[in-house]
Design an enzyme around this catalytic site. Structure first.
Site, PDB file in Angstrom:
ATOM      1  N   ASP A 384       0.771  -1.241   0.000  1.00  0.00           N
ATOM      2  CA  ASP A 384       0.000   0.000   0.000  1.00  0.00           C
ATOM      3  C   ASP A 384       0.799   1.286   0.000  1.00  0.00           C
ATOM      4  O   ASP A 384       0.233   2.357  -0.237  1.00  0.00           O
ATOM      5  CB  ASP A 384      -0.971   0.000   1.186  1.00  0.00           C
ATOM      6  CG  ASP A 384      -2.181  -0.891   0.938  1.00  0.00           C
ATOM      7  OD1 ASP A 384      -2.479  -1.146  -0.237  1.00  0.00           O
ATOM      8  OD2 ASP A 384      -2.820  -1.319   1.909  1.00  0.00           O
ATOM      9  N   GLY A 390       0.534   8.310   3.736  1.00  0.00           N
ATOM     10  CA  GLY A 390       0.294   9.525   4.501  1.00  0.00           C
ATOM     11  C   GLY A 390      -0.693  10.465   3.854  1.00  0.00           C
ATOM     12  O   GLY A 390      -1.511  11.099   4.532  1.00  0.00           O
ATOM     13  N   TYR A 471     -10.344  -0.187   2.112  1.00  0.00           N
ATOM     14  CA  TYR A 471      -9.998  -0.390   3.518  1.00  0.00           C
ATOM     15  C   TYR A 471      -9.532   0.900   4.175  1.00  0.00           C
ATOM     16  O   TYR A 471      -8.952   1.778   3.538  1.00  0.00           O
ATOM     17  CB  TYR A 471      -8.899  -1.447   3.658  1.00  0.00           C
ATOM     18  CG  TYR A 471      -9.454  -2.794   4.079  1.00  0.00           C
ATOM     19  CD1 TYR A 471      -9.995  -2.978   5.355  1.00  0.00           C
ATOM     20  CD2 TYR A 471      -9.465  -3.873   3.209  1.00  0.00           C
ATOM     21  CE1 TYR A 471     -10.528  -4.192   5.741  1.00  0.00           C
ATOM     22  CE2 TYR A 471      -9.992  -5.107   3.591  1.00  0.00           C
ATOM     23  CZ  TYR A 471     -10.518  -5.255   4.863  1.00  0.00           C
ATOM     24  OH  TYR A 471     -11.052  -6.463   5.249  1.00  0.00           O
ATOM     25  N   ASP A 472      -9.804   0.978   5.492  1.00  0.00           N
ATOM     26  CA  ASP A 472      -9.355   2.090   6.316  1.00  0.00           C
ATOM     27  C   ASP A 472      -8.450   1.533   7.404  1.00  0.00           C
ATOM     28  O   ASP A 472      -8.790   0.528   8.051  1.00  0.00           O
ATOM     29  CB  ASP A 472     -10.538   2.817   6.959  1.00  0.00           C
ATOM     30  CG  ASP A 472     -11.450   3.462   5.931  1.00  0.00           C
ATOM     31  OD1 ASP A 472     -11.487   4.695   5.878  1.00  0.00           O
ATOM     32  OD2 ASP A 472     -12.128   2.734   5.184  1.00  0.00           O
ATOM     33  N   HIS A 686      -8.077 -12.592   7.642  1.00  0.00           N
ATOM     34  CA  HIS A 686      -9.471 -12.157   7.696  1.00  0.00           C
ATOM     35  C   HIS A 686     -10.291 -12.963   6.699  1.00  0.00           C
ATOM     36  O   HIS A 686     -10.098 -12.842   5.484  1.00  0.00           O
ATOM     37  CB  HIS A 686      -9.565 -10.661   7.386  1.00  0.00           C
ATOM     38  CG  HIS A 686     -10.951 -10.110   7.534  1.00  0.00           C
ATOM     39  ND1 HIS A 686     -11.305  -8.858   7.066  1.00  0.00           N
ATOM     40  CD2 HIS A 686     -12.087 -10.625   8.073  1.00  0.00           C
ATOM     41  CE1 HIS A 686     -12.574  -8.634   7.325  1.00  0.00           C
ATOM     42  NE2 HIS A 686     -13.070  -9.698   7.929  1.00  0.00           N
TER      43      HIS A 686
END
Length: 772
Positions: A384, A390, A471-472, A686
């Site tokens: 990622d 950032g 996704y967070d 997951h």
């Protein structure tokens, strides 16, 4: 019996102090928090590049013929364009000289990534630009641990490329040739679609799949463009060859439709209309608007009834921390914080009671590797930092992402299509949090010594929240009054769904009509450059084992089994690699061998790792070569300025020949009495379930590791905190004498909007309680 009666008096006093009363006090004015407005004239060595500095960098680069930057209105894939820029940290020895010995402040420089589509062959180059107060040079960065330049084919995905993909391929080729089939199959298409449009998600295929570093290919799956599209996939995907800098030359290499591969769009179209044996999909576009299952709107019978707001935290005497630009002071702590566009949040020069504990503690990389039956799900291997971690933290929402009373920090950045910096509002937040747990406590009811002592666990939190498409990731750094630190990662957001067919059964549950939730592995890597009592450190493990001893005082003697610990000094980088083994528990401690307690015990910090999960994929196979940092839960290296992070923004594509290969950081180099860096990996597998709809809740998804003082202080440093509360009888041993409440100088007034403690007890306990 008398001891229990005494305890009853003490407990009764505690209980009744908390009951209601009439008088309330007003809220105090805000104090503390952010003490400075704007940006500093002379930023510290750790301060992120300021907006003024970014502007100077851009203006200077536009004058450099060698860099040949195109203006934002003429930028294209075949021109030279800035992707982004970041602070280039100075050499550690120079920073320490400045911080500790009043040496000169190191020159501030920026690291600027430029896509050189104008060159033959095209390249990606990284420049060192400085000094930031008045740039005079832009030099190619030379780094023994990183390639520079790198092939154009492994550049991070970018908006200019996405725009070209939609225009030239998804509309220009796919919709033009098979748009009618898409409409017939899904009731939607890419162009001329009205209210039922298709969009896309992308899965990059690493160069290791092709054995050629110059190949750039990605799968694009068609999704319904609704809230939120990732939960509304179709079973139509195309593999695009994007190797050329001319999007008109991009081609569709393969097509996947209804569980079948096709060699081209023409092959797909021909067989769809002429081959009666192929499967054909018939799906109705999703309906429901605000009630759609994937939307983030309240549905069902709302609770509570009637509406009541949730609990909130207040700061009854104002903020107990202060921030001067990016420097934080809190209790015994002080440190700087930053938010790298590439790697995300970090805290720098972390000190407790004036002692430096960590030079750098920060996120280094996030990856998530998926699995599935379809071609796209099989190669969804996301690294990622290529999405610029950032920069993806922005617009934190008060009252949801952070407490309403938090201090929010904006962050400028320089990126695509810009002729200067852009501001990310509320990119980070800082707040003090009462966790609701005691940091420590004890209640005793012995008749001559009944007392209670306890302290609430209030911590300072530095938070960012990065949204990487679906996704967070919430990243926290927490600072405890005990001298402990915590680095924490939380996953939430939307799962990555795939169109269900029976081939997906081994890889995920069916969650809704046509929706399967694919198994995936989240992995986080943190860099912890620790300086425990200086930069000369050792890494030891304390292994816990069982031993048999003889209890000779018994007749007859018997064998007794008990635990013991054994110290093991780790001597080399290779010998430091730690793979968690439940059968071999151990502590991990870091210390300076010349700095010990009066009893000869090392004054150390302990690395306590939690939420570990093994990386199960074969080493150096397919895309695994991009994430060698995930092979172990802990690695230790000697500090080198060139080892910026464990990964690079090129990791999405460069698996054939990684730009940064963390495995090469590890050698037989001695780590005894050296400046050590610890690379900590956490993760979780997951397998999505229906309760992950519409988005994944955070319980069970909190991953963290701690840096804990270990014989470093003579006692717990929180012993000096005024938060401590002590209850005891006014006269020792006399349960009828009343209870003395000691608050160590803190007011006994109530909290903002709440009754005061004096008012709580005035009527019924005025003779029973004594306050100090």
């Amino acid at each position: 019996m008398m001891r229990f009666l005494a305890a009853g008096c003490l407990l009764l006093a505690i209980a009744q102090v908390s009951n209601g009363a009439k008088n309330k006090i007003p809220c105090p004015p805000e104090v503390g928090g952010l003490l400075t407005d704007g940006e500093p004239d002379t930023p510290s060595p750790f301060h992120d590049v300021t907006a003024a500095e970014y502007q100077r960098v851009y203006d200077f680069l536009m004058t450099q013929d060698e860099v040949n930057l195109a203006s934002p209105d003429t930028q294209d894939l075949n021109t030279a364009t800035i992707f982004t820029a970041d602070l280039l940290l100075p050499a550690k020895k120079d920073v320490l000289s400045f911080l500790d010995n009043q040496g000169a402040q190191p020159v501030r420089e920026a690291r600027v990534m430029v896509f050189r589509g104008d060159k033959t062959p095209p390249l990606v180059e990284e420049y060192r630009v400085g000094p930031l107060d008045n740039p005079t040079y832009a030099d190619l960065i030379v780094n023994s641990q990183r390639k520079n330049p790198v092939p154009f084919s492994v550049r991070p995905l970018n908006h200019r490329e996405f725009d070209a993909m939609m225009e030239h391929v998804l509309i220009g080729l796919v919709d033009a040739q098979v748009g009618d089939i898409l409409m017939e199959s899904y009731g939607a298409r890419y162009a001329n679609c009205g209210d039922n449009c298709l969009y896309y998600n992308v899965a990059a295929m690493g160069t290791a799949f092709f054995g050629d570093i110059n190949v750039r290919k990605s799968w694009f799956v068609a999704l319904y463009d609704v809230e939120f599209l990732i939960l509304h996939p179709t079973d139509f995907s195309v593999l695009i060859d994007m190797s050329s800098t001319d999007p008109s030359q991009w081609t569709v290499d393969r097509v996947w439709y209804a569980g079948t591969f096709f060699d081209s769009l023409a092959d797909f179209k021909d067989r769809y209309y002429n081959d009666p044996t192929i499967n054909k999909t018939r799906v109705t576009p999703p309906e429901g608007g605000r009630s759609l299952f994937s939307s983030l709107n309240v549905r069902g019978d709302a609770v509570p009834t009637p509406p009541q707001r949730p609990p909130v935290q207040i700061e009854p005497d104002g903020k107990r921390y202060s921030i001067e630009h990016r420097h934080v002071t809190y209790m015994h702590w002080d440190f700087d914080f930053r938010l790298s566009p590439y790697t995300g949040p970090a805290v720098m020069d972390v000190r407790f009671q004036g002692d430096r504990i960590a030079y750098e503690l920060g996120l280094s990389e996030i990856s998530v590797f998926y699995t599935g039956g379809g071609p796209m799900q099989q190669v969804m291997n996301y690294v990622d930092s290529g999405a610029l971690l950032g920069i993806q933290s922005r617009s934190l929402v008060p009252g949801a992402d952070c407490p309403e009373g938090a201090t929010y920090i904006d962050l400028p950045f320089l990126g695509e299509f810009q002729d200067g910096p852009t501001n990310n509002p509320r990119a980070m937040c800082v707040f003090e949090q009462n966790t609701g747990d005691p940091l420590r406590r004890h209640l005793t009811w012995r008749w001559k010594g009944a007392f209670y002592g306890g302290i609430a666990d209030s911590v300072l939190v530095v938070r960012s929240a990065m949204t990487i498409f679906n996704y967070d990731y919430v990243i926290d750094f927490k600072f405890y009054q005990s001298g402990a630190m915590e680095a924490k990662a939380i996953s939430t957001g939307y799962i990555m769904g795939s169109f269900y067919n029976s081939g997906e059964d081994p890889y995920g549950w069916v969650l809704r009509d046509n929706l399967s939730g694919n198994l995936h592995h989240h992995m986080f890597n943190f860099k912890a450059d620790l300086d425990i009592a200086g930069t000369s450190n050792r890494y030891e493990t304390l292994a816990f084992t069982a031993e048999d001893i003889e209890l000779s005082y018994l007749d007859p003697p018997i064998q007794y089994n008990q635990l013991r610990f054994e110290r093991s000094l780790r001597e080399t980088e290779e010998g430091s690699l730690f793979h968690y083994d439940f059968q071999k528990p151990a502590y991990h401690i870091v210390h300076n061998d010349q700095n010990k307690t009066a009893f000869g015990v090392p004054r150390a910090y302990r690395i306590h790792m939690g939420a570990m999960s093994p990386q199960l994929l074969r080493h150096d196979h397919n895309h695994e070569g991009s994430i060698p940092w995930a092979r172990q839960q802990l690695a230790v290296t000697v500090h080198k300025d060139e080892e910026w992070s464990s990964s690079s923004p090129f990791g999405m594509f460069d698996s054939e020949d990684p730009t940064v290969d963390f495995a090469k950081y590890i050698s037989d180099e001695s780590i005894v009495d050296q400046d050590l860096v610890f690379w900590v990996t956490m993760g979780t597998h997951h397998l999505p379930h229906t309760e992950d709809l519409p988005i994944t809740p955070t319980p069970g998804g909190h991953l963290s590791f701690f840096l804990l003082p270990y014989n470093y202080f003579p006692e717990c440093p929180s012993s000096s905190s005024r938060d401590h509360i002590r209850l005891e009888f006014a006269k020792p041993g006399d349960g009828s004498s009343g209870v003395k409440v000691t608050r160590n100088g803190n007011t006994n007034k109530g909290m903002c909007g709440k009754p005061s403690l004096k008012d709580l007890v005035k009527a019924d306990f005025e003779d029973f309680l004594v306050f100090e």
